[in-house]
Design a protein around this motif. Sequence first.
Motif, PDB file in Angstrom:
ATOM      1  N   PHE A   1      27.859  -1.437  87.268  1.00  0.00           N
ATOM      2  CA  PHE A   1      26.865  -2.443  86.918  1.00  0.00           C
ATOM      3  C   PHE A   1      26.497  -2.328  85.446  1.00  0.00           C
ATOM      4  CE2 PHE A   1      26.265  -1.166  91.336  1.00  0.00           C
ATOM      5  CZ  PHE A   1      26.555  -2.381  91.951  1.00  0.00           C
ATOM      6  N   PRO A   2      26.638  -3.409  84.736  1.00  0.00           N
ATOM      7  CA  PRO A   2      26.294  -3.347  83.309  1.00  0.00           C
ATOM      8  C   PRO A   2      24.795  -3.095  83.140  1.00  0.00           C
ATOM      9  CG  PRO A   2      26.811  -5.597  83.988  1.00  0.00           C
ATOM     10  CD  PRO A   2      27.103  -4.727  85.152  1.00  0.00           C
ATOM     11  N   ARG A   3      24.462  -2.276  82.154  1.00  0.00           N
ATOM     12  CA  ARG A   3      23.055  -1.957  81.928  1.00  0.00           C
ATOM     13  C   ARG A   3      22.422  -2.978  81.012  1.00  0.00           C
ATOM     14  NH1 ARG A   3      23.714   4.317  80.606  1.00  0.00           N
ATOM     15  NH2 ARG A   3      23.800   5.097  82.715  1.00  0.00           N
ATOM     16  N   THR A   4      21.128  -3.021  81.059  1.00  0.00           N
ATOM     17  CA  THR A   4      20.384  -3.849  80.112  1.00  0.00           C
ATOM     18  C   THR A   4      19.538  -2.899  79.264  1.00  0.00           C
ATOM     19  OG1 THR A   4      19.940  -4.993  82.168  1.00  0.00           O
ATOM     20  CG2 THR A   4      19.376  -6.135  80.164  1.00  0.00           C
ATOM     21  N   TYR A   5      19.653  -3.052  77.957  1.00  0.00           N
ATOM     22  CA  TYR A   5      18.864  -2.193  77.071  1.00  0.00           C
ATOM     23  C   TYR A   5      17.775  -3.032  76.428  1.00  0.00           C
ATOM     24  CZ  TYR A   5      22.930   0.883  77.355  1.00  0.00           C
ATOM     25  OH  TYR A   5      23.944   1.680  77.796  1.00  0.00           O
ATOM     26  N   THR A   6      16.611  -2.408  76.256  1.00  0.00           N
ATOM     27  CA  THR A   6      15.570  -3.074  75.489  1.00  0.00           C
ATOM     28  C   THR A   6      15.457  -2.349  74.158  1.00  0.00           C
ATOM     29  OG1 THR A   6      14.466  -3.383  77.595  1.00  0.00           O
ATOM     30  CG2 THR A   6      13.238  -3.980  75.624  1.00  0.00           C
ATOM     31  N   LEU A   7      15.736  -3.102  73.087  1.00  0.00           N
ATOM     32  CA  LEU A   7      15.717  -2.478  71.769  1.00  0.00           C
ATOM     33  C   LEU A   7      14.276  -2.342  71.275  1.00  0.00           C
ATOM     34  CD1 LEU A   7      18.661  -4.349  70.036  1.00  0.00           C
ATOM     35  CD2 LEU A   7      18.710  -2.208  71.323  1.00  0.00           C
TER      36      LEU A   7
ATOM     37  N   HIS B   1      26.654   3.150  86.485  1.00  0.00           N
ATOM     38  CA  HIS B   1      26.856   2.535  85.176  1.00  0.00           C
ATOM     39  C   HIS B   1      28.248   1.913  85.051  1.00  0.00           C
ATOM     40  CE1 HIS B   1      27.408   3.184  80.586  1.00  0.00           C
ATOM     41  NE2 HIS B   1      27.201   1.934  80.881  1.00  0.00           N
ATOM     42  N   ILE B   2      29.232   2.563  85.697  1.00  0.00           N
ATOM     43  CA  ILE B   2      30.605   2.039  85.642  1.00  0.00           C
ATOM     44  C   ILE B   2      30.672   0.652  86.283  1.00  0.00           C
ATOM     45  CG2 ILE B   2      32.970   2.396  86.464  1.00  0.00           C
ATOM     46  CD1 ILE B   2      32.479   5.390  86.230  1.00  0.00           C
TER      47      ILE B   2
ATOM     48  N   LYS C   1      14.032  -6.927  71.677  1.00  0.00           N
ATOM     49  CA  LYS C   1      15.177  -7.724  72.107  1.00  0.00           C
ATOM     50  C   LYS C   1      15.848  -7.061  73.303  1.00  0.00           C
ATOM     51  CE  LYS C   1      16.934 -10.406  68.265  1.00  0.00           C
ATOM     52  NZ  LYS C   1      17.871 -10.425  67.162  1.00  0.00           N
ATOM     53  N   VAL C   2      16.329  -7.887  74.239  1.00  0.00           N
ATOM     54  CA  VAL C   2      17.013  -7.342  75.406  1.00  0.00           C
ATOM     55  C   VAL C   2      18.519  -7.549  75.222  1.00  0.00           C
ATOM     56  CG1 VAL C   2      17.276  -7.483  77.902  1.00  0.00           C
ATOM     57  CG2 VAL C   2      15.039  -7.833  76.831  1.00  0.00           C
ATOM     58  N   VAL C   3      19.286  -6.465  75.288  1.00  0.00           N
ATOM     59  CA  VAL C   3      20.732  -6.544  75.119  1.00  0.00           C
ATOM     60  C   VAL C   3      21.385  -6.227  76.447  1.00  0.00           C
ATOM     61  CG1 VAL C   3      22.716  -5.667  73.860  1.00  0.00           C
ATOM     62  CG2 VAL C   3      20.497  -5.778  72.744  1.00  0.00           C
ATOM     63  N   LYS C   4      22.287  -7.128  76.882  1.00  0.00           N
ATOM     64  CA  LYS C   4      22.956  -6.895  78.151  1.00  0.00           C
ATOM     65  C   LYS C   4      24.410  -6.513  77.874  1.00  0.00           C
ATOM     66  CE  LYS C   4      22.828  -8.510  82.729  1.00  0.00           C
ATOM     67  NZ  LYS C   4      23.053  -9.254  83.779  1.00  0.00           N
ATOM     68  N   GLU C   5      24.879  -5.466  78.533  1.00  0.00           N
ATOM     69  CA  GLU C   5      26.276  -5.065  78.362  1.00  0.00           C
ATOM     70  C   GLU C   5      27.178  -6.104  78.993  1.00  0.00           C
ATOM     71  OE1 GLU C   5      26.946  -0.299  78.183  1.00  0.00           O
ATOM     72  OE2 GLU C   5      26.557  -1.180  80.131  1.00  0.00           O
ATOM     73  N   LYS C   6      28.386  -6.210  78.454  1.00  0.00           N
ATOM     74  CA  LYS C   6      29.350  -7.163  79.003  1.00  0.00           C
ATOM     75  C   LYS C   6      29.818  -6.653  80.363  1.00  0.00           C
ATOM     76  CE  LYS C   6      33.410  -9.628  77.800  1.00  0.00           C
ATOM     77  NZ  LYS C   6      34.748  -9.199  77.463  1.00  0.00           N
ATOM     78  N   PHE C   7      29.940  -7.570  81.322  1.00  0.00           N
ATOM     79  CA  PHE C   7      30.396  -7.164  82.652  1.00  0.00           C
ATOM     80  C   PHE C   7      31.846  -6.723  82.586  1.00  0.00           C
ATOM     81  CE2 PHE C   7      32.017  -7.906  86.916  1.00  0.00           C
ATOM     82  CZ  PHE C   7      31.068  -7.212  87.650  1.00  0.00           C
TER      83      PHE C   7
END
Lengths: 274, 258, 276
Positions: free
Chosen positions: C10-16, C7-8, C20-26
Amino acid sequence: MSSKQLTVQSQLEKFPSVLPKFIIGLLSFVVFYILATITISFKGINERGLLIAINAFKGLFNPSMKIITDLGQYGLLQMLFETLAIAFLGTIIGLVFAIPLAFLASRNMFPKGINNICLTLISVIRAFPSFMLGIMFVKSIGPGAFAGVLSMAIGSIGMLSKLIIEVIEDLNPGIAEALDAAGCSTFEKIRYGLIPQLSSNIISIVLYRLDINVKNATILGIVQAGGIGAQLMFAIGARRWPDAGAMLLGVIFMTVVLEYFSTKIRTRLAGQKG
Amino acid sequence: MIKFENVDKVYANGTRALDKVSLEIEQGEFVAIIGLSGAGKSTLIRTVNKMIDITAGKLTVNGIDVSTLKGKELRKFRRKIGMVFQSFNLVLRTSVINNVLAARVADMSLIRTLLGLYSKQDKIQALEALDKVGILEKAYSRADQLSGGQQQRVALARTLAQNPEIILADEPVAALDPVMADVVMEDFKRINKDLNITVVINIHHVDLALQYADRIIGINAGKIVYDGPTKNITNETLKMIYGRELTEDDLMKEKKND
Amino acid sequence: MIDDILHIFFPRTYTLGNGKVVKEKFNWAPYITIAVIVFSILCAIATKVDIPRLIQRSNAFWDLIREMIPPNWSFWRDLQKPMIDTIVMSVLGTVVGCLIALPTSFYLSSNFELNNVYLVGHRGLLSLLRTLPTLVYAQLLSIVIGTGTLAGTVSISIFTYTICVKMLYEQIETVDMGPYEALQSTGASRAKCMIKAIYPQIRGYFWATVLYCFETNVRSAAILGYVGAGGIGVQINEQLTWRRYGNTGLMVLVLVITVVIIETISRELRKKLVQG
């Protein structure tokens, strides 16, 4: 009304005289002149000097390709890398010591008594001539780049911690309070409250000091503390101008490239905040 | 006399700021140039002393063809033309008298300028200029301690200290409050009448223009759309100059009632 | 655990819930940290970092300091002249360098619409020269014009010039150009406009810069004697060769005190100058 009595004539009399300025100017010129004559012995540039200068110029513009292409210990690349390594490692080790020292010396973190002890320590380190440190390490642990790293590390602590203190004292206390209210642990407060606020500033400071240290690392060579300095000075002293030229160009190139990137990163970091 | 004959000014980016402008201004006139911002008022005024160069046509001031002037001749020509700016353009970190005296350096040697050695005549001239705008007592204050209105009067005094025949003023009261604006406009009017100096003033506020100027020049998109005595101005002509009904922004006195 | 570490990097992708798909900032930080650590280790190898030797020889370091204390006070008689030389070299070098830098910096500022080729060329040359420390100039000059204080003073002047010009033109580029325009409209020449409209705006900053350069120069002047360019450095070299550590102690003490005094005074003056 008193202003009614004011006339052009009465104001003209109040015009500040240039005489005091003139006297100060003349006096300082005389003082500088006397200082110069007492201290500076002008032996004159004799023809030999002129000849040397011409040769030096020629050499500086015809750098020795042998040194540039040599990959061995006395090749330009290795010497430059050693210089950079002294500066880089010195800065990093300096930072490791400077951060805790800066926290201890910050008014918004620790009591006044501790602050003052640390501040005194910092100003002593700052005033201590860095080449003296170099000499002392060379005398005690032997000549070489390691002595250079150590003196550079200690020499960097002063300025690094002084600048970091300013950043810490500018911290926004509201963020820590908010995290407190959210029930965060001390570790979490540091991780999410402190580091994000500090990191870009500290990186800027470190890059700034790294620039200075790369320049200082050239000086350290003169006291046998590693880096390109010793060879450069030898080459100039022995009037091996093409060698000196190659090394000077190397130093200039490395410093300019480093300065370019460091300035670029620092402006970007500053832009992020604003 | 200032004489424009079919003068054009096209900027490098293609903007046509002046379009076939022709006009004559006699010595001693008080002329207000009105129009929307961006209409070319500033350009018009700055071409007179060649702070901006014209691109076509002919501009003469007292018989001198301005566009041919260069270097030393241009500088000599400019000495007779004063200029006052919206933002006063004073050196704030120095005294009022030094700001006014700065107008005298054009006639001085470089070494005297460097050492700040002004002649007695220069000092008297500077102080008299301050007296004419009524702030003689502020001569030795630092410029940044003065109010906006006072600062603009220092700028006016600086212009007077160069003994001009013409004063060009670019929105001189736009940065002032209505009361100070009146005071400064009065100064302009008095100087115009007492010293027979031509005053050409760019002004956004129609009411002030109508109150103080003898003659109005209306400019719209680089073209002169009205040129005549103030008393002949009607609401219709104003609408033509502005291309719309007047708003509160175009009047300074309206703001005073707020 | 492994997931946390990944996780540290690679940014994760969350599906709300709403699809909606939210991608963490790199986040670059972990990569930079690792790069810094790796490069530090490389540097440590290159500089032959040897912790055991440091521990083993650290006694020698403290012995050295112990031998410097107490300083040999009687050495002050021989120290006076080189110490004064060092300060005078710094003063003269600073004054000469800054006085030449002042007019030049106007012609290197981009706000007067001067010759661009000259501007870029001169600025470029200065940024190259700025990379060299005073010591290198001193070594070069002591060969060309002979060893002694003259070489030291000239090299300080050159170094001061290169940094002072930059500080000044950067300041000049921030001034209010209004007064300059106003003076131009009175028919004053460019040089006069600069003197009367620009210089008063940077006067305080200029003197602050002079003081700042002086501070830096006093520090760097101390070492110039090492290459024969005059000042206290000659003595330091000599006394260390003869292992007269008491004398060295006095020199260090005098240097530290001088630097502290000059810095304290200069800092106060600079604060006043920049405000006023």
